[in-house]
Each structure stands twice: as structure tokens, then as C-alpha cells.
Motif scaffolding. Structure first.
Motif, PDB file in Angstrom:
ATOM      1  N   LEU A  68       0.784  -1.234   0.000  1.00 26.91           N
ATOM      2  CA  LEU A  68       0.000   0.000   0.000  1.00 26.91           C
ATOM      3  C   LEU A  68       0.815   1.283   0.000  1.00 26.91           C
ATOM      4  O   LEU A  68       0.244   2.364  -0.066  1.00 26.91           O
ATOM      5  N   VAL A  69       2.138   1.184   0.100  1.00 31.22           N
ATOM      6  CA  VAL A  69       2.972   2.392   0.141  1.00 31.22           C
ATOM      7  C   VAL A  69       3.812   2.493  -1.124  1.00 31.22           C
ATOM      8  O   VAL A  69       3.966   1.529  -1.869  1.00 31.22           O
ATOM      9  N   ASP A  70       4.366   3.662  -1.344  1.00 31.94           N
ATOM     10  CA  ASP A  70       5.301   3.871  -2.447  1.00 31.94           C
ATOM     11  C   ASP A  70       6.649   3.271  -2.026  1.00 31.94           C
ATOM     12  O   ASP A  70       7.385   3.876  -1.254  1.00 31.94           O
ATOM     13  N   THR A  71       6.946   2.078  -2.508  1.00 32.80           N
ATOM     14  CA  THR A  71       8.152   1.371  -2.059  1.00 32.80           C
ATOM     15  C   THR A  71       9.441   2.057  -2.510  1.00 32.80           C
ATOM     16  O   THR A  71      10.505   1.764  -1.974  1.00 32.80           O
ATOM     17  N   LYS A  72       9.342   2.971  -3.455  1.00 34.65           N
ATOM     18  CA  LYS A  72      10.540   3.720  -3.876  1.00 34.65           C
ATOM     19  C   LYS A  72      11.045   4.621  -2.745  1.00 34.65           C
ATOM     20  O   LYS A  72      12.201   5.018  -2.736  1.00 34.65           O
TER      21      LYS A  72
END
Length: 99
Positions: A68-72
Motif C-alpha cells: 500500500l505504500v510507495d516502495t521507492k
């Protein structure tokens, strides 16, 4: 590395008294591009059978959060609490049909 914090719980493996603690885990990101080190993950440490593990609930929390998060924005190493407080792109895991 794991460390206990002195709260006793039953071990899921041998049913002996174990201790709540924290450990470092390594997790592959959902897109498979890389793995990250997550420190201070809530865990169970059993001195009787030697198992050190995270509960199913903690495992699900980590997997959902990584979806659910921006893994970058996740560096090579991240603390569990920092991971869990990252802003989500979606409110919940819409691919989880268990709840």
C-alpha cells in the motif's frame, strides 16, 4: 539480532513460555525488485526450542503495508514503526479477501 523485552507469551512451536521481543527481518518487495531490511520487528523469542518468529498478524501487517505504500521511498533499511507510519497510496489492501 533479536532481543527480548520481558513479556511472556506461549510459543506457537513448542507451547513453552516464550518472551516478546524484536528482531531484524529481510523482506522482498511485492514487485520483486529488491529486498529490504526491517529492524525492530515485534517477535516471539523462545529459549526452550530456539525459535524466533513474528506472529501471523505482524507478518500480514508488513505485507499489507508494503503493498500500500510507495516502495521507492523505502531505503535499504527501515525500522518497523517507520514502515508502518509511511503514507498509504490506498486505504486498505483490496486484494485481501480474508476479512
Amino acid at each position: 539480532m533479536s532481543r527480548g523485552i520481558g513479556i511472556n507469551v506461549p510459543c506457537e512451536w513448542c507451547q513453552s513460555e516464550a518472551e516478546k521481543g524484536e528482531q531484524t527481518v529481510y523482506w522482498e518487495l511485492p514487485d520483486g525488485t529488491r529486498a529490504v531490511e526491517i529492524t525492530n520487528v515485534p517477535s516471539v523469542i523462545c529459549s526452550t526450542c530456539g525459535m524466533i518468529y513474528s506472529s501471523d498478524e505482524v507478518t500480514k501487517e508488513i505485507e499489507d503495508q508494503l503493498l500500500l505504500v510507495d516502495t521507492k521511498k523505502i531505503t535499504k533499511t527501515i525500522k518497523y514503526n517507520d514502515l508502518m507510519t509511511l503514507p498509504r497510496l490506498l486505504k486498505r489492501n483490496y486484494f485481501d479477501f480474508t476479512s
